[in-house]
Design a protein around this motif. Structure first.
Motif, PDB file in Angstrom:
ATOM      1  N   UNK A 300       0.971  -1.319  -0.176  1.00 42.47           N
ATOM      2  CA  UNK A 300      -0.079   0.072   0.136  1.00 42.47           C
ATOM      3  C   UNK A 300       0.867   1.097   0.015  1.00 42.47           C
ATOM      4  N   UNK A 301       0.833   2.177  -1.058  1.00 41.78           N
ATOM      5  CA  UNK A 301       1.414   3.365  -1.173  1.00 41.78           C
ATOM      6  C   UNK A 301       0.610   4.387  -0.942  1.00 41.78           C
ATOM      7  N   UNK A 302       0.798   5.436   0.034  1.00 42.25           N
ATOM      8  CA  UNK A 302      -0.404   6.667   0.332  1.00 42.25           C
ATOM      9  C   UNK A 302       0.487   7.860  -0.068  1.00 42.25           C
ATOM     10  N   UNK A 303      -0.037   8.875  -0.835  1.00 44.66           N
ATOM     11  CA  UNK A 303       0.496   9.886  -1.442  1.00 44.66           C
ATOM     12  C   UNK A 303       0.810  11.169  -0.493  1.00 44.66           C
ATOM     13  N   UNK A 304       1.004  10.878   0.790  1.00 50.47           N
ATOM     14  CA  UNK A 304       1.405  11.827   1.680  1.00 50.47           C
ATOM     15  C   UNK A 304       2.064  11.519   2.966  1.00 50.47           C
ATOM     16  N   UNK A 305       2.602  12.411   3.877  1.00 53.65           N
ATOM     17  CA  UNK A 305       3.319  11.974   4.928  1.00 53.65           C
ATOM     18  C   UNK A 305       2.582  11.984   6.265  1.00 53.65           C
ATOM     19  N   UNK A 306       1.531  12.718   6.376  1.00 54.07           N
ATOM     20  CA  UNK A 306       0.554  12.946   7.280  1.00 54.07           C
ATOM     21  C   UNK A 306      -0.027  11.475   7.805  1.00 54.07           C
ATOM     22  N   UNK A 307      -0.144  11.554   9.321  1.00 56.14           N
ATOM     23  CA  UNK A 307      -0.771  10.372   9.871  1.00 56.14           C
ATOM     24  C   UNK A 307      -2.139  10.213   9.419  1.00 56.14           C
ATOM     25  N   UNK A 308      -2.644   8.985   9.534  1.00 56.86           N
ATOM     26  CA  UNK A 308      -4.441   9.167   9.297  1.00 56.86           C
ATOM     27  C   UNK A 308      -5.044   9.664  10.748  1.00 56.86           C
ATOM     28  N   UNK A 309      -6.201  10.166  10.404  1.00 61.08           N
ATOM     29  CA  UNK A 309      -7.148  10.462  11.500  1.00 61.08           C
ATOM     30  C   UNK A 309      -8.283   9.391  11.829  1.00 61.08           C
ATOM     31  N   UNK A 310      -8.038   8.416  11.257  1.00 63.25           N
ATOM     32  CA  UNK A 310      -9.056   7.170  11.733  1.00 63.25           C
ATOM     33  C   UNK A 310      -8.563   6.100  11.871  1.00 63.25           C
ATOM     34  N   UNK A 311      -9.234   4.937  12.428  1.00 65.50           N
ATOM     35  CA  UNK A 311      -8.879   3.854  12.753  1.00 65.50           C
ATOM     36  C   UNK A 311      -9.439   2.639  11.665  1.00 65.50           C
ATOM     37  N   UNK A 312      -9.101   1.534  11.450  1.00 67.68           N
ATOM     38  CA  UNK A 312      -9.460   0.757  10.434  1.00 67.68           C
ATOM     39  C   UNK A 312     -10.428  -0.285  11.351  1.00 67.68           C
ATOM     40  N   UNK A 313     -11.799   0.038  11.043  1.00 66.69           N
ATOM     41  CA  UNK A 313     -12.811  -0.704  11.653  1.00 66.69           C
ATOM     42  C   UNK A 313     -13.457  -2.099  10.881  1.00 66.69           C
TER      43      UNK A 313
END
Length: 321
Positions: A300-313
């Motif tokens: 998985x490649x994500x186009x930014x460096x900021x941390x996510x503000x969600x959890x995987x539910x």
């Protein structure tokens, strides 16, 4: 056709247009013009997102890039990529075989051998190369952390230096250091933070029941442009739809996944097999589910460096196509 049905039809077309199927692609053995005519430099490129550092940016079989490119590379036994550098970071994730990578500084080179699911994040402007010294071909995923990177800058190509020096990534005789030895050397200090082995990667277990391994980002190699993670998804695992402020690519490495896009009106799904990829644009709600009987693995490649503000539910219900 109702408005809802029309919306779903358009979403299905869009999802299909953002999927790269392994079965529809072939390896391009002339992707890098500087290597043509040098049998020892032969390698095949399969493009999924953008040109991947090759000049083939107008290839209609590849998805348009935003923050990164992604491709597969195949390299036969005994061949190598000569020392070169980029203006941006580039990563190699080994999928099959064993890959020797080398970084050069002031005529000395540090080499490391990567096995399946090991990764190196190559720094910008640091000459690096790779070589297949193993008994089988190497298959790896290459991500360049720019939507349209400049072509690689060759510094130790066999057209520029003697063949044994080119094969050694620019090392003078006796100036090759193996990773894991001389750990206080400047070369070892340089590469160590950017060499991520699967066995040592930072592990996060999500509430939805799958495992994330952080390769580039907090807990992994430092991220300057994009994040990179490995998802290990057991049978029966499913997540609720998530929406990122940047694009996300998911390349299935093992097993199979159902991937879906969702809106307030409907949801659409497709099944991805091994080496199939889906690219979710920024703002598109998307999810995945493992309906198979074997564990799925995805890069998985994500186009930014900021941390996510969600959890995987865990998904409470499935969205029908």
């Amino acid at each position: 056709m109702t408005d809802s049905a029309d919306t779903c039809a358009h979403m299905q077309i869009s999802l299909d247009q953002h999927i790269g199927r392994f079965a529809d692609k072939v390896f391009d053995w002339e992707a890098f013009p500087a290597n043509i005519g040098y049998a020892e430099l032969a390698r095949g490129q399969m493009r999924y997102i953008g040109g991947g550092g090759s000049p083939k940016v107008s290839d209609r079989t590849t998805l348009p890039p935003t923050h990164f490119t992604l491709s597969l590379l195949e390299e036969e036994t005994g061949t190598y990529a000569a020392g070169h550098s980029h203006e941006i970071e580039e990563s190699f994730l080994v999928l099959e075989g064993e890959l020797t990578v080398g970084w050069e500084k002031d005529g000395s080179v540090i080499e490391a051998t990567l096995g399946p699911l090991d990764m190196v994040q190559n720094l910008r402007d640091v000459p690096h190369g790779f070589r297949n010294d193993g008994a089988q071909k190497v298959l790896m995923s290459v991500t360049v952390d720019s939507g349209r990177p400049l072509p690689p800058h060759n510094v130790f190509h066999p057209a520029q230096v003697e063949g044994t020096v080119a094969r050694a990534f620019g090392a003078r005789p006796g100036c090759t250091v193996r990773e894991g030895t001389l750990t206080d050397s400047p070369l070892h200090t340089l590469i160590a933070p950017y060499l991520v082995r699967f066995a040592d990667s930072h592990q996060i277990t999500e509430a939805a029941g799958f495992e994330r391994r952080v390769y580039v980002g907090v807990g992994g190699a430092p991220a300057t442009a994009v994040r990179k993670e490995l998802f290990i998804i057991p049978p029966g695992c499913a997540i609720m739809a998530i929406t990122r402020p940047v694009e996300e690519a998911m390349l299935v490495i093992a097993g199979a996944l159902v991937v879906g896009w969702q809106s307030a009106a409907c949801g659409v799904e497709r099944r991805l097999g091994r080496h199939d990829l889906v690219l979710a644009p920024m703002g598109q709600a998307h999810y995945f589910r493992n309906d198979g009987d074997v564990t799925a693995v995805a890069w998985v490649v994500i186009g930014g460096v900021d941390a996510d503000d969600f959890v995987y539910s865990t998904a409470m219900e499935r969205v029908a196509s």
